[in-house]
Design a protein around this motif. Structure first.
Motif, mmCIF file in Angstrom:
data_model
loop_
_atom_site.group_PDB
_atom_site.id
_atom_site.type_symbol
_atom_site.label_atom_id
_atom_site.label_comp_id
_atom_site.label_asym_id
_atom_site.label_seq_id
_atom_site.Cartn_x
_atom_site.Cartn_y
_atom_site.Cartn_z
ATOM 1 N N VAL A 21 0.908 -1.256 -0.084
ATOM 2 C CA VAL A 21 -0.082 0.097 0.244
ATOM 3 C C VAL A 21 1.002 1.283 0.157
ATOM 4 O O VAL A 21 1.757 1.227 0.826
ATOM 5 C CB VAL A 21 -0.993 -0.041 0.993
ATOM 6 C CG1 VAL A 21 -1.704 1.176 1.529
ATOM 7 C CG2 VAL A 21 -1.903 -1.218 1.350
ATOM 8 N N GLY A 23 0.960 5.414 0.170
ATOM 9 C CA GLY A 23 0.000 6.790 0.448
ATOM 10 C C GLY A 23 0.979 7.850 -0.163
ATOM 11 O O GLY A 23 2.273 7.729 0.113
ATOM 12 N N PHE A 49 -2.900 5.348 -2.648
ATOM 13 C CA PHE A 49 -3.879 6.247 -2.128
ATOM 14 C C PHE A 49 -3.206 7.584 -2.361
ATOM 15 O O PHE A 49 -2.254 8.158 -1.656
ATOM 16 C CB PHE A 49 -4.051 5.919 -0.675
ATOM 17 C CG PHE A 49 -4.633 4.581 -0.238
ATOM 18 C CD1 PHE A 49 -6.058 4.840 0.357
ATOM 19 C CD2 PHE A 49 -4.028 3.414 -0.453
ATOM 20 C CE1 PHE A 49 -6.472 3.704 0.778
ATOM 21 C CE2 PHE A 49 -4.372 2.259 0.051
ATOM 22 C CZ PHE A 49 -5.916 2.256 0.579
ATOM 23 N N SER A 129 -9.012 6.753 0.600
ATOM 24 C CA SER A 129 -7.935 8.024 0.467
ATOM 25 C C SER A 129 -8.476 9.440 0.834
ATOM 26 O O SER A 129 -9.540 9.777 0.505
ATOM 27 C CB SER A 129 -7.599 7.946 -1.123
ATOM 28 O OG SER A 129 -6.428 8.985 -0.955
ATOM 29 N N ILE A 159 -8.362 -0.157 4.975
ATOM 30 C CA ILE A 159 -6.955 0.471 4.997
ATOM 31 C C ILE A 159 -7.542 2.227 4.513
ATOM 32 O O ILE A 159 -8.295 2.250 3.676
ATOM 33 C CB ILE A 159 -6.236 0.006 4.109
ATOM 34 C CG1 ILE A 159 -5.992 -1.558 4.099
ATOM 35 C CG2 ILE A 159 -4.974 1.085 3.980
ATOM 36 C CD1 ILE A 159 -5.342 -2.058 2.960
ATOM 37 N N ALA A 161 -5.291 5.940 3.823
ATOM 38 C CA ALA A 161 -4.133 6.492 3.816
ATOM 39 C C ALA A 161 -4.305 7.914 3.152
ATOM 40 O O ALA A 161 -5.366 8.081 2.611
ATOM 41 C CB ALA A 161 -3.193 5.756 3.085
ATOM 42 N N CYS A 183 0.077 2.553 11.126
ATOM 43 C CA CYS A 183 0.999 1.459 10.649
ATOM 44 C C CYS A 183 2.443 1.645 10.779
ATOM 45 O O CYS A 183 3.215 0.921 11.397
ATOM 46 C CB CYS A 183 0.630 1.313 9.225
ATOM 47 S SG CYS A 183 -1.007 0.686 9.017
ATOM 48 N N ASP A 205 1.781 12.405 7.018
ATOM 49 C CA ASP A 205 1.214 11.420 5.815
ATOM 50 C C ASP A 205 1.335 10.163 6.594
ATOM 51 O O ASP A 205 2.316 9.695 7.140
ATOM 52 C CB ASP A 205 1.923 11.439 4.751
ATOM 53 C CG ASP A 205 2.078 12.719 3.955
ATOM 54 O OD1 ASP A 205 1.036 13.323 3.289
ATOM 55 O OD2 ASP A 205 2.831 13.470 4.205
ATOM 56 N N VAL A 207 -0.731 5.712 6.830
ATOM 57 C CA VAL A 207 -1.303 4.547 6.611
ATOM 58 C C VAL A 207 -1.902 3.960 7.875
ATOM 59 O O VAL A 207 -1.125 3.907 8.862
ATOM 60 C CB VAL A 207 -0.703 3.603 5.693
ATOM 61 C CG1 VAL A 207 -1.296 2.404 5.548
ATOM 62 C CG2 VAL A 207 0.184 4.309 4.399
ATOM 63 N N CYS A 218 6.039 -0.515 7.695
ATOM 64 C CA CYS A 218 5.470 0.625 7.138
ATOM 65 C C CYS A 218 6.522 2.137 7.286
ATOM 66 O O CYS A 218 6.968 2.209 8.610
ATOM 67 C CB CYS A 218 4.277 1.145 8.004
ATOM 68 S SG CYS A 218 3.588 2.560 7.135
#
Length: 247
Positions: A21, A23, A49, A129, A159, A161, A183, A205, A207, A218
């Protein structure tokens, strides 16, 4: 250049899925588009995202070009969600999508969520998102609206993000982290700070994942600094997550 420190995407024998994933606030693709594509490709994501996707003249064309350059497809969002967007690999089976516009405060930018429900093998997961407000009170309210939206999606796992526009000690960030797994805090990997790309000094920023999703790692990926600085004014956040199979 491919990142190998995090687990690769895979489907487990029990139907659970390891997904990558990403972001990323891409500043409306106003910077070096080729560097941006290289960064995204290097992360080998199943899901991206995006925040600050193109929103104005021919925005769909610009977003589709980015998807093509990164071997992904557009899932939802863009101008119809006031900036947040979701991209995915062909590994994802799409169940539904929805773009959500949030109440607008006079004098402030309109905000929204790009949402979707997808499946990876036996794992079903909801996605949001987001790009929260610069104004503290509105940002806190939007965090609450995000959690409400997540519950209304009626999914076993999810999830989130986005660009929270706030550090972890803030009220909105804390509201999200109080109900979801942050995360990076659960399994830190790579770099912590995401802003600014030229001089990272704060983590705004993030997730997030619901309980039951296993966080394998992460953080900000270790990629060529020149590409990271050229691609956007934010650094990306990459996570590897194991999503249980849906019973």
């Amino acid at each position: 250049m491919a990142i190998t420190a995090l687990p690769k995407s895979r489907t487990e024998p029990d139907g659970s899925a390891v997904v990558r994933v990403l972001g990323y606030n891409i500043r409306s693709m106003r910077d070096d588009e080729e560097a941006l594509a290289r960064v995204i490709r290097a992360c080998e994501p199943d899901l991206v995202f995006v925040q600050e996707a193109p929103r104005f003249f021919r925005w769909r064309k610009h977003a589709a070009r980015l998807a093509a350059k990164t071997d992904l497809v557009m899932l939802s969002g863009g101008a119809t969600a006031a900036g947040p967007m979701l991209l995915c690999s062909l590994r994802a089976t799409v169940e539904r999508t929805e773009d959500v516009l949030l109440p607008r405060t006079p004098g402030l930018h309109r905000r929204g969520f790009a949402t979707a429900v997808v499946r990876f093998a036996g794992a079903r997961v909801g996605l949001i998102s987001c790009h929260l407000s610069l104004a503290a009170d509105e940002r806190l309210a939007q965090a609450g609206l995000l959690l409400d939206r997540l519950k209304a999606m009626d999914v076993p796992h999810a999830i989130v993000a986005g660009d929270i526009n706030e550090r972890p000690g803030g009220r909105a960030f804390g509201r999200l982290a109080g109900e979801l797994q942050d995360c990076w805090a659960v399994a830190p990997w790579g770099g912590e700070h995401t802003s600014t790309a030229a001089g990272p000094h704060q983590r705004i920023d993030a997730v997030f994942a619901t309980e039951g999703v296993e966080v394998l790692g992460c953080g900000v990926p270790d990629l060529p600094p020149a590409d990271l600085r050229a691609a956007s004014d934010h650094l990306p956040v990459l996570a590897a997550l194991r999503i249980p199979a849906t019973v």
